[in-house]
Design a protein around this motif. Structure first.
Motif, PDB file in Angstrom:
ATOM      1  N   SER A 120       0.862  -1.187   0.000  1.00 22.04           N
ATOM      2  CA  SER A 120       0.000   0.000   0.000  1.00 22.04           C
ATOM      3  C   SER A 120       0.893   1.228   0.000  1.00 22.04           C
ATOM      4  N   ALA A 131      -3.046   0.972   4.139  1.00 18.56           N
ATOM      5  CA  ALA A 131      -3.046  -0.462   4.455  1.00 18.56           C
ATOM      6  C   ALA A 131      -4.062  -0.757   5.555  1.00 18.56           C
ATOM      7  N   ARG A 178      -7.632  -0.522   4.137  1.00 17.79           N
ATOM      8  CA  ARG A 178      -7.961  -1.694   3.308  1.00 17.79           C
ATOM      9  C   ARG A 178      -8.219  -2.917   4.176  1.00 17.79           C
TER      10      ARG A 178
END
Length: 73
Positions: free
Chosen positions: A32, A38, A41
């Motif tokens: 990421s 990150a 997500r």
């Protein structure tokens, strides 16, 4: 569904190659832009998994209610 978003899914051939990989050259992770992306997500993936679990539990409950009699004498 499990939340394994941060890890790449290797193939059988890459799994065999890893047995010969003494220096970790084949280690592969999803990347990421930064830690915040990150985390976002991963949180989204976890949210989807929890939603799937809730849907599965609701489906089981509906099926259980169909099999039980409405009232007992």
């Amino acid at each position: 569904m499990n939340s394994d978003f941060l890890f790449a899914q290797p193939s059988f051939v890459s799994g065999m190659a890893r047995s010969l990989d003494l220096f970790g050259v084949f280690d592969d992770y999803n990347v990421s832009l930064d830690g915040d992306v990150a985390d976002a997500r991963a949180l989204y993936a976890d949210f989807l998994v929890v939603g799937d679990d809730i849907r599965a539990a609701m489906k089981q409950q509906r099926e259980r209610e169909r099999q039980e009699p409405l009232f007992e004498m």
